[in-house]
Design an enzyme around this catalytic site. Sequence first.
Site, PDB file in Angstrom:
ATOM      1  N   PHE A 166       0.813  -1.229   0.000  1.00 19.94           N
ATOM      2  CA  PHE A 166       0.000   0.000   0.000  1.00 19.94           C
ATOM      3  C   PHE A 166       0.842   1.272   0.000  1.00 19.94           C
ATOM      4  O   PHE A 166       0.365   2.339  -0.394  1.00 19.94           O
ATOM      5  CB  PHE A 166      -0.932   0.015   1.233  1.00 19.94           C
ATOM      6  CG  PHE A 166      -0.258   0.470   2.506  1.00 19.94           C
ATOM      7  CD1 PHE A 166      -0.097   1.822   2.783  1.00 19.94           C
ATOM      8  CD2 PHE A 166       0.249  -0.444   3.429  1.00 19.94           C
ATOM      9  CE1 PHE A 166       0.542   2.249   3.953  1.00 19.94           C
ATOM     10  CE2 PHE A 166       0.882  -0.028   4.587  1.00 19.94           C
ATOM     11  CZ  PHE A 166       1.027   1.329   4.847  1.00 19.94           C
TER      12      PHE A 166
ATOM     13  N   LYS B 181      -1.147  -7.035  -9.192  1.00 21.84           N
ATOM     14  CA  LYS B 181      -2.104  -7.164  -8.084  1.00 21.84           C
ATOM     15  C   LYS B 181      -1.690  -6.133  -7.042  1.00 21.84           C
ATOM     16  O   LYS B 181      -0.852  -6.388  -6.180  1.00 21.84           O
ATOM     17  CB  LYS B 181      -2.032  -8.585  -7.515  1.00 21.84           C
ATOM     18  CG  LYS B 181      -3.294  -9.114  -6.858  1.00 21.84           C
ATOM     19  CD  LYS B 181      -3.825  -8.302  -5.715  1.00 21.84           C
ATOM     20  CE  LYS B 181      -3.057  -8.436  -4.433  1.00 21.84           C
ATOM     21  NZ  LYS B 181      -3.472  -7.450  -3.397  1.00 21.84           N
TER      22      LYS B 181
ATOM     23  N   GLU C   1      -5.013  -3.750  -1.917  1.00 21.59           N
ATOM     24  CA  GLU C   1      -6.459  -3.470  -1.947  1.00 21.59           C
ATOM     25  C   GLU C   1      -6.811  -2.236  -1.120  1.00 21.59           C
ATOM     26  O   GLU C   1      -7.940  -1.773  -1.125  1.00 21.59           O
ATOM     27  CB  GLU C   1      -7.249  -4.701  -1.462  1.00 21.59           C
ATOM     28  CG  GLU C   1      -7.045  -5.089  -0.002  1.00 21.59           C
ATOM     29  CD  GLU C   1      -5.791  -5.929   0.251  1.00 21.59           C
ATOM     30  OE1 GLU C   1      -4.792  -5.780  -0.490  1.00 21.59           O
ATOM     31  OE2 GLU C   1      -5.809  -6.703   1.222  1.00 21.59           O
TER      32      GLU C   1
ATOM     33  N   SER D  16       5.242  -6.962   3.434  1.00 20.78           N
ATOM     34  CA  SER D  16       5.789  -7.242   4.767  1.00 20.78           C
ATOM     35  C   SER D  16       6.571  -8.561   4.759  1.00 20.78           C
ATOM     36  O   SER D  16       6.341  -9.433   3.911  1.00 20.78           O
ATOM     37  CB  SER D  16       4.650  -7.306   5.775  1.00 20.78           C
ATOM     38  OG  SER D  16       3.732  -8.299   5.379  1.00 20.78           O
TER      39      SER D  16
ATOM     40  N   CYS E  33       9.404   2.006   3.277  1.00 16.49           N
ATOM     41  CA  CYS E  33      10.279   0.874   3.584  1.00 16.49           C
ATOM     42  C   CYS E  33      11.708   1.354   3.808  1.00 16.49           C
ATOM     43  O   CYS E  33      12.532   0.641   4.355  1.00 16.49           O
ATOM     44  CB  CYS E  33      10.261  -0.125   2.447  1.00 16.49           C
ATOM     45  SG  CYS E  33      10.717   0.628   0.888  1.00 16.49           S
TER      46      CYS E  33
ATOM     47  N   GLU F  83       8.994  -4.094  13.079  1.00 17.00           N
ATOM     48  CA  GLU F  83       8.802  -3.000  12.129  1.00 17.00           C
ATOM     49  C   GLU F  83       7.489  -2.305  12.497  1.00 17.00           C
ATOM     50  O   GLU F  83       6.415  -2.901  12.427  1.00 17.00           O
ATOM     51  CB  GLU F  83       8.710  -3.538  10.695  1.00 17.00           C
ATOM     52  CG  GLU F  83       8.542  -2.414   9.692  1.00 17.00           C
ATOM     53  CD  GLU F  83       8.298  -2.887   8.260  1.00 17.00           C
ATOM     54  OE1 GLU F  83       7.570  -3.869   8.057  1.00 17.00           O
ATOM     55  OE2 GLU F  83       8.834  -2.248   7.334  1.00 17.00           O
TER      56      GLU F  83
HETATM   57  P1  NAD Z   1       1.462  -6.582   3.055  1.00 15.19           P
HETATM   58  O1  NAD Z   1       2.483  -7.645   3.154  1.00 15.19           O
HETATM   59  O2  NAD Z   1       0.322  -6.591   4.022  1.00 15.19           O
HETATM   60  O3  NAD Z   1       0.758  -6.620   1.602  1.00 15.19           O
HETATM   61  C1  NAD Z   1       1.538  -6.594   0.417  1.00 15.19           C
HETATM   62  C2  NAD Z   1       0.737  -7.254  -0.696  1.00 15.19           C
HETATM   63  O4  NAD Z   1       0.492  -8.624  -0.372  1.00 15.19           O
HETATM   64  C3  NAD Z   1      -0.646  -6.632  -0.935  1.00 15.19           C
HETATM   65  O5  NAD Z   1      -0.896  -6.634  -2.321  1.00 15.19           O
HETATM   66  C4  NAD Z   1      -1.581  -7.564  -0.199  1.00 15.19           C
HETATM   67  O6  NAD Z   1      -2.872  -7.612  -0.769  1.00 15.19           O
HETATM   68  C5  NAD Z   1      -0.899  -8.899  -0.319  1.00 15.19           C
HETATM   69  N1  NAD Z   1      -1.109  -9.767   0.846  1.00 15.19           N
HETATM   70  C6  NAD Z   1      -1.339  -9.389   2.135  1.00 15.19           C
HETATM   71  N2  NAD Z   1      -1.426 -10.475   2.934  1.00 15.19           N
HETATM   72  C7  NAD Z   1      -1.246 -11.544   2.146  1.00 15.19           C
HETATM   73  C8  NAD Z   1      -1.211 -12.951   2.395  1.00 15.19           C
HETATM   74  N3  NAD Z   1      -1.381 -13.455   3.617  1.00 15.19           N
HETATM   75  N4  NAD Z   1      -0.986 -13.772   1.353  1.00 15.19           N
HETATM   76  C9  NAD Z   1      -0.798 -13.274   0.102  1.00 15.19           C
HETATM   77  N5  NAD Z   1      -0.823 -11.958  -0.183  1.00 15.19           N
HETATM   78  C10 NAD Z   1      -1.043 -11.104   0.821  1.00 15.19           C
HETATM   79  O7  NAD Z   1       2.230  -5.190   3.072  1.00 15.19           O
HETATM   80  P2  NAD Z   1       1.619  -3.730   3.145  1.00 15.19           P
HETATM   81  O8  NAD Z   1       1.075  -3.502   4.520  1.00 15.19           O
HETATM   82  O9  NAD Z   1       0.731  -3.463   1.989  1.00 15.19           O
HETATM   83  O10 NAD Z   1       2.929  -2.842   2.921  1.00 15.19           O
HETATM   84  C11 NAD Z   1       3.798  -2.471   3.951  1.00 15.19           C
HETATM   85  C12 NAD Z   1       4.959  -3.428   4.053  1.00 15.19           C
HETATM   86  O11 NAD Z   1       5.668  -3.463   2.822  1.00 15.19           O
HETATM   87  C13 NAD Z   1       5.987  -2.995   5.091  1.00 15.19           C
HETATM   88  O12 NAD Z   1       6.431  -4.140   5.771  1.00 15.19           O
HETATM   89  C14 NAD Z   1       7.109  -2.389   4.262  1.00 15.19           C
HETATM   90  O13 NAD Z   1       8.376  -2.411   4.857  1.00 15.19           O
HETATM   91  C15 NAD Z   1       7.066  -3.267   3.068  1.00 15.19           C
HETATM   92  N6  NAD Z   1       7.700  -2.629   1.927  1.00 15.19           N
HETATM   93  C16 NAD Z   1       8.938  -3.070   1.578  1.00 15.19           C
HETATM   94  C17 NAD Z   1       9.595  -2.476   0.519  1.00 15.19           C
HETATM   95  C18 NAD Z   1      10.947  -2.948   0.122  1.00 15.19           C
HETATM   96  O14 NAD Z   1      11.424  -2.479  -0.892  1.00 15.19           O
HETATM   97  N7  NAD Z   1      11.601  -3.834   0.832  1.00 15.19           N
HETATM   98  C19 NAD Z   1       8.985  -1.441  -0.197  1.00 15.19           C
HETATM   99  C20 NAD Z   1       7.713  -1.026   0.186  1.00 15.19           C
HETATM  100  C21 NAD Z   1       7.077  -1.638   1.259  1.00 15.19           C
END
Ligand code: NAD
Length: 494
Positions: free
Chosen positions: A148, A172, A175, A225, A280, A379
């Site tokens: 997000f 994808k 959401e 994450s 991030c 985090e």
């Molecule tokens: P998230 O892991 O909750 O979601 C990321 C994506 O995965 C979304 O599209 C979501 O719909 C999907 N998703 C969520 N739960 C899932 C599951 N159980 N199984 C399959 N797909 C699933 O992350 P977020 O809250 O949207 O974003 C924040 C996180 O992203 C933070 O931890 C941040 O550090 C990380 N991030 C990392 C980088 C990097 O370059 N390392 C860059 C941006 C964000």
Amino acid sequence: MQRIPHYINGREVPDADRVGPVFNPATGAQDKEVALASVERVVEAIEAAKAALPLWRATSLAKRTAVFYRVRQLLVDRTPELAAILTSEHGKVLSDAKGEIARGLENIEFATGLSHALKGEFSEQVSSGVDVHSVRQPVGVVACITPFNFPAMVPLWMIGSALACGNTVLLKPSEKDPSSAVFIAKLFTEAGLPDGVLNVIHGDKDAVDVLIEHPAVRAISFVGSTPVARSIYARAADNGKRVQALGGAKNHMVVLPDADLDMAADAAVSAAYGSAGERCMAVSVLVAVGGVADDLIAAISTRVAALTIGPGTDPASEMGPLITREHRDRVASYVAGAAAEGATVVLDGRDQQFDSDGFFLGVSLIDNVKPGMRVYEDEIFGPVLSVVRVDTFDEAVALTNANQYGNGVAIFTRDGGAARQFEFEIEAGMVGVNVPIPVPVGTFSFGGWKNSLFGDTHMYGPDSIRFYTRGKVVTTRWPDPATSEVNLGFPQLS
Ligand code: NAD
């Protein structure tokens, strides 16, 4: 209520059977909903991408390049519209949203150089009358799953290179703020990308599970994450897919005693609280070396007092709300628990009152944080900066290296020798020397170490060309047929 549709085969598909809420974080109101794809809908999108693959991979590099030049201009022209979408669904301030788009544009600019990036190699006369050359070909249908916090930039990290290499893509997005992905996909269509080459499907775990399991999807790029990254990496690999999965972070900024403290304080405030700490590459741990902590905390506190927090649409706002009410409350819970863990809460963001139902939280600064505390280990992903006090450079390096994450790291010093040693010893994928958020420029690649990245290629730039293509090596000879003979020996060079 506005419903955000999928975008499949060049047309909007507004499913209604399962939907998710999309909030405006600055007001707290739900003014949109997003279609959440069924298994059948995801499969339909995969089939569209599969059907579009033969034509797109055969499209000349010149024609592909022209699409990227056009899409770059469209993104520049439509930046104000896209930034407004980002602010309305993510909450970040408009200037930050424009910055995100500008950094994403670098990946489209990199893609305009695809003819150069995709050049193979040629060795003449490796054996008598034998030449060898290598080519890089697309992997096929690629799934891109994004978080997000950068709803435009992270999709652009992936789709620029994935499409440039001749793949077709299923994007994808999160959401929680899904509109920008559809907006970007439509710009690609306007720029001449054939239907089905870039598709957007919205959804949650159910949609991702189909992408992980469907045999037509050959590669997965994920950013999100760490627990989800780890799980997707393992499951996608188990299904024979190529996968890169970038996870969470806990970025340390080390301040040595010889650093310019005003400069370090400016950097710490900007990098810790920009985008409400939902980056991030945000700095979340300040490692104060050799007695600089008190002066640094004083300088940071002065700057924090001048910060303006408010709706991202207000030009006066420097920091906006968090993404959801639940996330805001989770971030606040770390501040609430810090004192009981033995840390000192210097600034408590919960004290700031907001005349709004939006998901706002003031900024927090927590001193005397130590490894083992939740506020240090987890985090938090919000406007919370922890200060860890250490005596020496070596302790600062050991502390940072022992952390489970290794995304970005920064050192502030005027000592070039110390900076060089830091670069040599530190276990992180991206290092800043007097640069608090060292996101590499688009001609390099982005990625962390340890629990910040699962896989072996970083994202965008040169690594992305390797990830989104398969190597093929061709050995050629044109001998005189008269010299041909049967020889059962293993071919040797002559
Ligand atoms: P998230 O892991 O909750 O979601 C990321 C994506 O995965 C979304 O599209 C979501 O719909 C999907 N998703 C969520 N739960 C899932 C599951 N159980 N199984 C399959 N797909 C699933 O992350 P977020 O809250 O949207 O974003 C924040 C996180 O992203 C933070 O931890 C941040 O550090 C990380 N991030 C990392 C980088 C990097 O370059 N390392 C860059 C941006 C964000």
